[in-house]
Design an enzyme around this catalytic site. Structure first.
Site, PDB file in Angstrom:
ATOM      1  N   ASN A  27      -3.758  -7.738  -0.525  1.00  0.00           N
ATOM      2  CA  ASN A  27      -4.155  -6.515   0.180  1.00  0.00           C
ATOM      3  C   ASN A  27      -5.673  -6.461   0.178  1.00  0.00           C
ATOM      4  OD1 ASN A  27      -4.597  -3.963   1.145  1.00  0.00           O
ATOM      5  ND2 ASN A  27      -3.846  -2.890  -0.677  1.00  0.00           N
TER       6      ASN A  27
ATOM      7  N   LYS B 184      -7.647  -4.554   1.835  1.00  0.00           N
ATOM      8  CA  LYS B 184      -8.247  -3.228   2.073  1.00  0.00           C
ATOM      9  C   LYS B 184      -9.332  -3.361   3.156  1.00  0.00           C
ATOM     10  CE  LYS B 184      -6.863  -2.214  -2.576  1.00  0.00           C
ATOM     11  NZ  LYS B 184      -7.016  -1.417  -3.789  1.00  0.00           N
TER      12      LYS B 184
ATOM     13  N   HIS C  98       0.490   3.256   0.626  1.00  0.00           N
ATOM     14  CA  HIS C  98      -0.403   2.829  -0.458  1.00  0.00           C
ATOM     15  C   HIS C  98      -1.092   4.072  -1.044  1.00  0.00           C
ATOM     16  CE1 HIS C  98      -3.853   1.105  -2.513  1.00  0.00           C
ATOM     17  NE2 HIS C  98      -3.146  -0.014  -2.587  1.00  0.00           N
TER      18      HIS C  98
ATOM     19  N   GLU D 184      -4.041   4.672  -1.825  1.00  0.00           N
ATOM     20  CA  GLU D 184      -5.302   5.045  -1.173  1.00  0.00           C
ATOM     21  C   GLU D 184      -5.048   5.818   0.118  1.00  0.00           C
ATOM     22  OE1 GLU D 184      -7.053   1.153  -1.320  1.00  0.00           O
ATOM     23  OE2 GLU D 184      -7.229   1.372  -3.490  1.00  0.00           O
TER      24      GLU D 184
ATOM     25  N   GLU E 148       2.983   0.602  -8.044  1.00  0.00           N
ATOM     26  CA  GLU E 148       1.542   0.557  -8.271  1.00  0.00           C
ATOM     27  C   GLU E 148       1.086   1.834  -8.952  1.00  0.00           C
ATOM     28  OE1 GLU E 148      -0.659  -2.397  -5.597  1.00  0.00           O
ATOM     29  OE2 GLU E 148      -0.622  -0.492  -4.570  1.00  0.00           O
TER      30      GLU E 148
ATOM     31  N   GLY F  18      -7.526  -1.094  -9.119  1.00  0.00           N
ATOM     32  CA  GLY F  18      -8.968  -1.292  -9.043  1.00  0.00           C
ATOM     33  C   GLY F  18      -9.725  -0.895 -10.292  1.00  0.00           C
TER      34      GLY F  18
ATOM     35  N   SER G 265      -4.600  -4.072 -10.700  1.00  0.00           N
ATOM     36  CA  SER G 265      -5.418  -4.942 -11.547  1.00  0.00           C
ATOM     37  C   SER G 265      -4.709  -6.227 -11.961  1.00  0.00           C
ATOM     38  CB  SER G 265      -5.918  -4.165 -12.769  1.00  0.00           C
ATOM     39  OG  SER G 265      -6.743  -3.092 -12.356  1.00  0.00           O
TER      40      SER G 265
HETATM   41  P1  PGA Z   1      -6.175  -4.061  -7.350  1.00  0.00           P
HETATM   42  O1  PGA Z   1      -5.505  -3.320  -6.080  1.00  0.00           O
HETATM   43  O2  PGA Z   1      -5.440  -5.381  -7.508  1.00  0.00           O
HETATM   44  O3  PGA Z   1      -7.611  -4.263  -6.945  1.00  0.00           O
HETATM   45  O4  PGA Z   1      -6.002  -3.189  -8.520  1.00  0.00           O
HETATM   46  C1  PGA Z   1      -4.121  -3.365  -5.879  1.00  0.00           C
HETATM   47  C2  PGA Z   1      -3.735  -2.544  -4.690  1.00  0.00           C
HETATM   48  O5  PGA Z   1      -4.393  -1.521  -4.417  1.00  0.00           O
HETATM   49  O6  PGA Z   1      -2.776  -2.871  -3.978  1.00  0.00           O
END
Ligand code: PGA
Length: 255
Positions: free
Chosen positions: A8, A10, A94, A96, A166, A172, A212
């Site tokens: 992903n 983003k 997601h 976000e 998640e 992140g 992460s």
């Molecule tokens: P990350 O993001 O691996 O940077 O924690 C995962 C995601 O948002 O799908």
């Protein structure tokens, strides 16, 4: 059941960067047997990824979509437009999108149904915030998110549905969930599907862990009994790191 590992990206990478990444990944592709690998670039780079992945088993995913097929929805992209761009999978709900853009659970549900209707495989994201975990309401949150996202879905026709667990606090932050917590949540998701749609459907479902994930910790997640892959943000942005992560996952499941 194949592992499913999704990158992903983003809001990262232009068309040229996307094409270069895909070409590098393709060089290793022969070593990724029995693993579904997905690249989810921004909309503007989908065509470049499609071109660079032409003839490859690596698959293309999108990060979002609208539930309507067309209309006055400035800035939105329809399911059929994604299909037209070579997209097979779409990330839906997601955290976000939910937290930064106010996407509501009922909208997530509409998107899931629209994706399935268009032949796209949805990756439904669910997960609790840090506060919710501290308040010990994780299962309640997951249950509510699953219920509204899957309301009215004909799950027998929902071939290829993936659920990504998640935890919001792990995205992140460099602080991944413990494998025990990930297993508990993934197993809860499977039980929910089994209770509402039947055991057969629960057996077919692939649950990813996301938050992460990196080449060092992925092995601990993909070997969990209820987890069959990962949704990867930060560690998917460099080809070297993403390739190392895929190799580590395959090594862990094969050993
Ligand atoms: P990350 O993001 O691996 O940077 O924690 C995962 C995601 O948002 O799908």
């Amino acid at each position: 059941m194949n592992l499913i590992i999704a990158a992903n990206w983003k809001m990262h990478k232009n068309a040229a960067e996307t094409a270069a990444f895909c070409r590098e990944l393709r060089q290793e592709e022969a070593r990724f047997k029995n693993t579904d690998i997905l690249i989810c670039p921004p909309f503007t780079a989908l065509w470049a990824a499609r071109e660079a992945l032409s003839g490859s088993a690596l698959k293309l995913g999108a990060q979002n979509m609208h539930w309507e097929e067309e209309g006055a929805y400035t800035g939105e992209v329809a399911p059929s437009m994604l299909v037209d761009s070579g997209v097979r999978y779409v990330i839906i709900g997601h955290s976000e999108r939910r937290h930064l853009f106010g996407e509501r659970s009922d909208q997530v549900g509409k998107k899931i149904k629209a994706a399935l209707k268009s032949g796209l495989k949805p990756i439904l994201c669910v997960g609790e915030t840090g506060e919710q975990r501290a308040a010990k309401v994780t299962e309640k949150v997951l249950e509510e998110q699953l219920a509204s996202a899957l309301k009215g879905v004909d799950i027998e026709k929902a071939e290829g549905l993936v659920v990504a667990y998640e935890p919001v606090w792990a995205i992140g932050t460099g602080q991944a969930a413990s494998p025990e917590d990930a297993e508990e949540a993934a197993s809860f998701i499977r039980q929910y599907i089994s209770a509402h749609f039947g055991k057969e459907e629960a057996l077919k479902l692939r649950v990813q862990y996301g938050g992460s994930v990196n080449p060092d910790n992925i092995g601990a997640f993909v070997t969990l009994p209820s987890v069959a892959g990962a949704l990867v943000g930060g560690a998917s942005l460099e080809p070297g790191s993403f390739i190392a992560l895929i190799k580590a996952a395959r090594k862990a499941v094969l050993s």
